[in-house]
Motif scaffolding. Structure first.
Motif, PDB file in Angstrom:
ATOM      1  N   UNK A  95       0.829  -1.212   0.000  1.00 55.40           N
ATOM      2  CA  UNK A  95       0.000   0.000   0.000  1.00 55.40           C
ATOM      3  C   UNK A  95       0.858   1.254   0.000  1.00 55.40           C
ATOM      4  N   UNK A  96       0.223   2.327  -0.426  1.00 55.73           N
ATOM      5  CA  UNK A  96       0.849   3.652  -0.353  1.00 55.73           C
ATOM      6  C   UNK A  96       0.100   4.398   0.753  1.00 55.73           C
ATOM      7  N   UNK A  97       0.828   4.818   1.782  1.00 50.90           N
ATOM      8  CA  UNK A  97       0.171   5.330   2.984  1.00 50.90           C
ATOM      9  C   UNK A  97       0.545   6.798   3.212  1.00 50.90           C
ATOM     10  N   UNK A  98      -0.452   7.608   3.536  1.00 49.12           N
ATOM     11  CA  UNK A  98      -0.261   9.055   3.739  1.00 49.12           C
ATOM     12  C   UNK A  98      -1.321   9.519   4.733  1.00 49.12           C
ATOM     13  N   UNK A  99      -1.111  10.659   5.375  1.00 57.38           N
ATOM     14  CA  UNK A  99      -2.156  11.148   6.286  1.00 57.38           C
ATOM     15  C   UNK A  99      -3.331  11.727   5.498  1.00 57.38           C
ATOM     16  N   UNK A 115       2.041  -0.391   8.964  1.00 56.73           N
ATOM     17  CA  UNK A 115       2.491  -1.794   9.112  1.00 56.73           C
ATOM     18  C   UNK A 115       1.375  -2.752   8.725  1.00 56.73           C
ATOM     19  N   UNK A 116       0.167  -2.467   9.252  1.00 54.62           N
ATOM     20  CA  UNK A 116      -0.975  -3.346   8.940  1.00 54.62           C
ATOM     21  C   UNK A 116      -1.237  -3.407   7.434  1.00 54.62           C
ATOM     22  N   UNK A 117      -1.069  -2.270   6.788  1.00 53.84           N
ATOM     23  CA  UNK A 117      -1.380  -2.191   5.351  1.00 53.84           C
ATOM     24  C   UNK A 117      -0.189  -2.565   4.472  1.00 53.84           C
ATOM     25  N   UNK A 118       0.886  -2.979   5.101  1.00 53.36           N
ATOM     26  CA  UNK A 118       2.081  -3.378   4.353  1.00 53.36           C
ATOM     27  C   UNK A 118       2.556  -2.266   3.409  1.00 53.36           C
TER      28      UNK A 118
END
Ligand code: PMP
Length: 365
Positions: A114-118, A157-160
């Motif tokens: 995943x690509x994670x951002x606020x 972490x959960x979303x890899x």
């Protein structure tokens, strides 16, 4: 007589061609196309380049060999690298930092990550993730848009997460993430952490110094905001060589055009001339914030950038104010359709005169 293209042409074609399903639901980025007398919606610098700078650009452009492709190793890269104590191989230029952010989403993701951002943050992160057919995950900011590093890390972490994007100062909230929190995220993440510092000139607490300790930390910057160069579409990333090599794989050859490279290099060489202009915006920020605070039922989010986010009584009021300002020739950014910001408007700081006009009009609410 111009040709009339039938509007159902694409629909018919789609029966023949396989279109990517993501694109069917994706809403393209739009901004006001009409020029407004007072343009306070796109976080640009409110006035053109200083005349001295523009004159040098024009002179240099007359010397350009327009028939040649741009040099891939522009001297601007090495100048930027030198300024930050980096090697040329640690700097990469893009057509706006937008292009770099989009390319990062293509380069550092796959089906299982995943690509994670606020969120709320720069809306394009989500769109770039979708364009890359990747899972974009927005981690909600806390009350008053404060960043919670532990919550953010838990989700990533959960979303890899294979790519993390943080925005400092954050657009559209104007809030900042401390460098302690940036360090904490970089240290505890096993993927590239991109810090989007598009508005850093208005805050001046860059995290560049952390890059030597955390090779996964990379920083994007732009000439579009503090440097009056939005028209030229030029931005850059500072990153470890491996990140830059991967990034360059997903961009076309001769990606940067020589006209923009020349313009940006002149601006870079003459950047001392911009200090006072940036200080002027910061001073206006304080003044406009104070004026907005006087208005009943408004909540102002203190900003470290060149715009201010404020909350009105309710969504209807937000829309009403937006439309009334527009009627008066003042365009701001309306967030009434955003799930987390639907009572908010964002105003970019303009010239003193533009800000006065805005304050006069908005004070009548
Ligand atoms: N990051 C943020 C946070 C922005 O607000 C913007 C422009 N609105 C960009 C990146 C992209 O800027 P540019 O492509 O002009 O460099």
């Amino acid at each position: 007589m111009p040709m009339q293209l039938r509007s159902d042409a694409l629909k018919e074609k789609s029966k023949m061609y396989k279109l990517r399903s993501t694109l069917e639901t994706l809403i393209p980025y739009t901004s006001e196309t009409n020029p407004f007398p007072v343009t306070l919606n796109a976080n640009e610098y409110p006035t053109d380049l200083p005349k001295e700078v523009k004159d040098v650009i024009i002179k240099k452009l007359t010397e350009l060999n327009f028939n040649r492709y741009p040099l891939s190793d522009s001297s601007l890269r090495s100048k930027i690298a030198k300024e930050y104590g980096l090697q040329t191989e640690n700097v990469f230029l893009g057509n706006g930092s937008s292009q770099i952010l989009a390319a990062l989403c293509y380069a550092f993701s796959d089906e299982s990550s995943s690509i994670v951002y606020p969120t709320p943050s720069f809306s394009m992160y989500n769109i770039y993730a979708k364009l890359a057919d990747r899972n974009g995950v927005g981690v909600e900011l806390e009350e008053d848009f404060k960043f919670n590093p532990d919550k953010f890390l838990d989700v990533s972490k959960k979303e890899n997460a294979s790519l993390i994007i943080l925005c400092n100062p954050n657009n559209p909230t104007g809030q900042v993430i401390s460098n302690t929190d940036v360090e904490y995220i970089a240290k505890n993440s096993a993927c590239p952490v991109i810090l989007d510092e598009a508005y850093m000139e208005f805050y001046d607490e860059s995290a560049i110094y952390l890059m030597s300790k955390y090779p996964n930390l990379a920083i994007t910057r732009t000439f579009s905001k503090a440097y009056s160069l939005a028209s030229a579409r030029i931005g850059y990333i500072l990153a470890a060589k491996e990140i830059i090599t991967t990034l360059s794989k997903v961009l076309p050859p001769y990606n940067m055009n020589s006209l923009s490279l020349i313009s940006a290099e002149v601006v870079w060489d003459m950047k001392d001339m911009f200090k006072e202009r940036i200080a002027g915006i910061i001073a206006e920020r304080g003044r406009v914030e104070k004026e907005l605070e006087k208005i009943n039922n408004f909540k102002i989010y203190p900003s470290q950038s060149n715009f201010i986010l404020f909350k009105t009584k309710d969504r209807e009021t937000t829309k009403l104010i937006f439309n009334k300002l527009k009627e008066k020739g003042i365009i701001v950014r309306d967030f009434s359709s955003h799930p987390l910001l639907n009572t908010c408007l964002r105003v970019t700081l303009g010239t003193k005169e533009e800000n006065d006009l805005f304050i006069t009009e908005i004070s009548s609410f």
